[in-house]
Design an enzyme around this catalytic site. Structure first.
Site, PDB file in Angstrom:
ATOM      1  N   CYS A 134     -18.538   1.375 -18.828  1.00 24.02           N
ATOM      2  CA  CYS A 134     -19.716   1.405 -18.132  1.00 24.02           C
ATOM      3  C   CYS A 134     -20.559   0.125 -18.619  1.00 24.02           C
ATOM      4  O   CYS A 134     -21.226  -0.227 -17.820  1.00 24.02           O
ATOM      5  CB  CYS A 134     -20.465   2.601 -18.231  1.00 24.02           C
ATOM      6  SG  CYS A 134     -19.437   4.206 -17.912  1.00 24.02           S
ATOM      7  N   CYS A 193     -19.457  -2.796 -16.406  1.00 25.50           N
ATOM      8  CA  CYS A 193     -19.328  -2.472 -15.083  1.00 25.50           C
ATOM      9  C   CYS A 193     -20.361  -3.077 -14.099  1.00 25.50           C
ATOM     10  O   CYS A 193     -21.627  -3.576 -14.484  1.00 25.50           O
ATOM     11  CB  CYS A 193     -19.507  -0.997 -14.735  1.00 25.50           C
ATOM     12  SG  CYS A 193     -19.496  -0.548 -12.949  1.00 25.50           S
ATOM     13  N   CYS A 248     -25.586   2.855 -10.798  1.00 26.22           N
ATOM     14  CA  CYS A 248     -24.835   4.127 -11.070  1.00 26.22           C
ATOM     15  C   CYS A 248     -25.683   5.365 -11.448  1.00 26.22           C
ATOM     16  O   CYS A 248     -26.191   5.361 -12.742  1.00 26.22           O
ATOM     17  CB  CYS A 248     -23.594   3.752 -11.990  1.00 26.22           C
ATOM     18  SG  CYS A 248     -22.413   5.245 -12.149  1.00 26.22           S
ATOM     19  N   TYR A 279      -6.387   5.853   5.411  1.00 26.70           N
ATOM     20  CA  TYR A 279      -6.400   5.055   4.264  1.00 26.70           C
ATOM     21  C   TYR A 279      -5.491   3.576   4.531  1.00 26.70           C
ATOM     22  O   TYR A 279      -6.152   2.380   4.598  1.00 26.70           O
ATOM     23  CB  TYR A 279      -6.022   5.538   2.912  1.00 26.70           C
ATOM     24  CG  TYR A 279      -5.754   4.609   1.950  1.00 26.70           C
ATOM     25  CD1 TYR A 279      -6.831   3.997   1.259  1.00 26.70           C
ATOM     26  CD2 TYR A 279      -4.251   4.114   1.502  1.00 26.70           C
ATOM     27  CE1 TYR A 279      -6.669   2.889   0.469  1.00 26.70           C
ATOM     28  CE2 TYR A 279      -4.084   3.186   0.765  1.00 26.70           C
ATOM     29  CZ  TYR A 279      -5.313   2.655   0.030  1.00 26.70           C
ATOM     30  OH  TYR A 279      -4.984   1.680  -0.836  1.00 26.70           O
ATOM     31  N   ASP A 337      -9.312   5.960  -1.307  1.00 24.39           N
ATOM     32  CA  ASP A 337      -8.387   6.378  -2.139  1.00 24.39           C
ATOM     33  C   ASP A 337      -8.902   7.071  -3.218  1.00 24.39           C
ATOM     34  O   ASP A 337     -10.059   7.341  -3.424  1.00 24.39           O
ATOM     35  CB  ASP A 337      -7.204   5.553  -2.674  1.00 24.39           C
ATOM     36  CG  ASP A 337      -7.869   4.517  -3.461  1.00 24.39           C
ATOM     37  OD1 ASP A 337      -9.022   4.322  -3.657  1.00 24.39           O
ATOM     38  OD2 ASP A 337      -7.215   3.502  -3.966  1.00 24.39           O
ATOM     39  N   GLU A 374       0.758  -0.979   0.072  1.00 19.90           N
ATOM     40  CA  GLU A 374      -0.013  -0.012  -0.073  1.00 19.90           C
ATOM     41  C   GLU A 374       0.708   1.410  -0.114  1.00 19.90           C
ATOM     42  O   GLU A 374       0.484   2.189  -0.676  1.00 19.90           O
ATOM     43  CB  GLU A 374      -0.945   0.145   1.225  1.00 19.90           C
ATOM     44  CG  GLU A 374      -1.838  -0.987   1.003  1.00 19.90           C
ATOM     45  CD  GLU A 374      -2.949  -0.724  -0.116  1.00 19.90           C
ATOM     46  OE1 GLU A 374      -3.106   0.445  -0.478  1.00 19.90           O
ATOM     47  OE2 GLU A 374      -3.757  -1.968  -0.380  1.00 19.90           O
ATOM     48  N   CYS A 419     -13.588   1.632 -14.058  1.00 19.12           N
ATOM     49  CA  CYS A 419     -14.288   2.955 -13.857  1.00 19.12           C
ATOM     50  C   CYS A 419     -12.907   3.764 -13.874  1.00 19.12           C
ATOM     51  O   CYS A 419     -12.671   4.566 -12.766  1.00 19.12           O
ATOM     52  CB  CYS A 419     -14.927   2.783 -12.634  1.00 19.12           C
ATOM     53  SG  CYS A 419     -15.874   4.265 -12.183  1.00 19.12           S
TER      54      CYS A 419
END
Length: 467
Positions: free
Chosen positions: A260, A263, A269, A181, A199, A99, A253
């Site tokens: 889309c 997705c 959405c 985070y 994030d 990370e 995304c």
């Protein structure tokens, strides 16, 4: 000056004791106003166009759809693996390293760095024994070197605590270099705690799911993104869900070319289904970046020849940067920062003064100039600085030895050192310093010294990870 309606309502909601305090205490009016606004923010679950959370039906659907998609489509990355109960601490360390490396760095770039890192320091106890110089050498080329220093300091802090690896987000945030985070990522992935992560990728997904046009950099807006993310976390598979949300933002995304039609949550959405007149890519709202400041840097590659004749090369002087600020604690060639562009004579005068003050280098007195050659220039871009770097090679023959350069300098706290060319070529140097040395090598081989392509280590909108 009259109070706004919303502020008067906030004051009305205060207890009678608080209202009386406003009237009779010596607490400044500005502080009371600030307290009222703070109370109002805490009472409002979401603000602006973020007025509602996900419904229970939406939440369940998003969880199921994302986890099913993630199970079938997750990328095969070296830091993603299942671990047994007895390996949780090791897993936490692996998640932590990955990370930190992924912050503001592309996944493809991180993969090889991560493998080399884990081979050298497979556990947090191994890392805690390392020196900052070793860590910086391993990190060289990843940029944002403060991340590496905090990772080392955090590892030493955890090991010194003798209480094992913190296993909750709240305790993880007490470790040096671990913010909200990173704590959420470690706690959810390694210890199965149902806490959110937010994030750049998660903000993009949430902004589109809810068609949020509020400024994503605003403090209250960020706070509300965390509320939305916390609502969505799957209590049974928090780590997998958080990774699925980040994975979606990093792949389908994307910033400019979202997929889309494929997705898994497109039916939930709002940006995709309700606002066909507004492109999905308009979410989240673009924030104008501050222009980087411009500065200019003279770099002198100082080569010291030995007394022996017919030698093929000498030793190079490196300077250690201060322990705080940009590129803290890293080694570089002697350099001087200028506030404006300057001609060669001005640059050399500034460098000569620096070399005299720092190294007692004075032609005809302490050394003889064998050669001095201007090699070229290039532009290096940091997050907030656009730096034009002028490079020259100065070859000196000292009348004394190189030890004279280090008078008054404690051996355990060197701020400069001399290294051979073979050592220099294997050191972990920043990308800008490596570019400078490549120009020197090209010159010595009689090749044309073309100015390197402008290097750029600028982060894009503070994303925690990139595709």
């Amino acid at each position: 000056m009259s109070l706004s309606l919303s502020l008067r309502v906030s004051i009305a909601k205060l207890s009678s004791f608080e209202r009386e305090t406003m009237s009779h205490s010596s607490v400044p009016r500005q502080k009371l106003m600030r307290r009222c606004r703070q109370k109002k923010e805490e009472e409002e679950p979401l603000g602006g166009d973020m007025e509602d959370l996900f419904s229970e039906k939406e939440t369940q659907k998003i969880r199921e759809s994302l986890l099913d998609w993630y199970d079938d489509n997750q990328r095969d990355l070296p830091w993603r693996k299942k671990s047994s109960e007895s390996e949780k601490e090791r897993r936490a360390y692996e998640v932590w390293v990955s990370e930190i490396m992924l912050q503001q760095t592309r996944v493809q770039t991180v993969m090889e760095y991560y493998k080399r890192w884990m081979h050298k320091w497979p556990t947090i106890y191994d890392l805690a024994q390392a020196s900052l110089e070793e860590v910086n050498e391993m990190w060289a080329g990843l940029g944002y070197y403060r991340r590496a220093r905090f990772l080392l300091e955090g590892a030493k802090m955890v090991v010194a605590g003798k209480e094992g690896f913190p296993n909750q987000a709240s305790s993880l945030m007490k470790v040096k270099g671990i913010g909200e985070y990173t704590a959420g990522a470690i706690a959810s992935i390694a210890f199965n705690e149902a806490v959110p992560v937010v994030d750049g990728n998660v903000i993009r997904v949430l902004a589109r799911l809810k068609a949020i046009s509020a400024n994503p950099k605003d403090r209250l807006t960020i706070k509300n993104f965390w509320k939305l993310a916390a609502q969505l976390v799957d209590p049974l598979r928090p780590g997998d869900f958080n990774q699925s949300l980040m994975e979606l933002g990093a792949t389908l995304c994307s910033v400019s070319k979202p997929s889309c039609s494929t997705c898994p949550v497109s039916s939930q959405c709002r940006a995709y289904s309700e606002n066909r007149t507004i492109p999905v890519t308009d979410y989240p709202t673009k924030v104008v970046k501050a222009k980087p400041r411009h500065d200019f840097c003279c770099v002198c590659v100082l080569e010291i020849l030995n007394h022996e004749k017919n030698q093929r090369g000498g030793r190079f002087v490196l300077v250690k940067r201060p322990e705080g600020g940009l590129l803290a604690g890293l080694w570089e060639f002697p350099s001087v920062i200028l506030n404006e562009e300057a001609n060669l004579e001005t640059r050399r005068n500034a460098m000569d003064l620096y070399l005299k003050e720092e190294f007692h280098v004075e032609p005809k007195e302490t050394c003889a100039i064998v050669s001095r050659k201007e090699l070229g220039e290039f532009v290096h871009i940091f997050t907030h600085i656009r730096r034009k770097i002028y490079v020259e090679l100065l070859v000196l023959q000292l009348t004394g030895g190189t030890d004279d350069l280090f008078k008054g300098q404690a051996k355990d706290a060197l701020t400069w050192k001399c290294v051979d060319s073979d050592v220099l070529s294997t050191m972990g140097l920043t990308s800008a310093v490596r570019k400078v040395y490549l120009m020197v090598e090209a010159h010595k081989k009689g090749l044309s010294v073309a100015a390197p392509v402008s290097s750029n280590i600028t982060a894009t909108s503070r994303k925690r990870r990139s595709t």
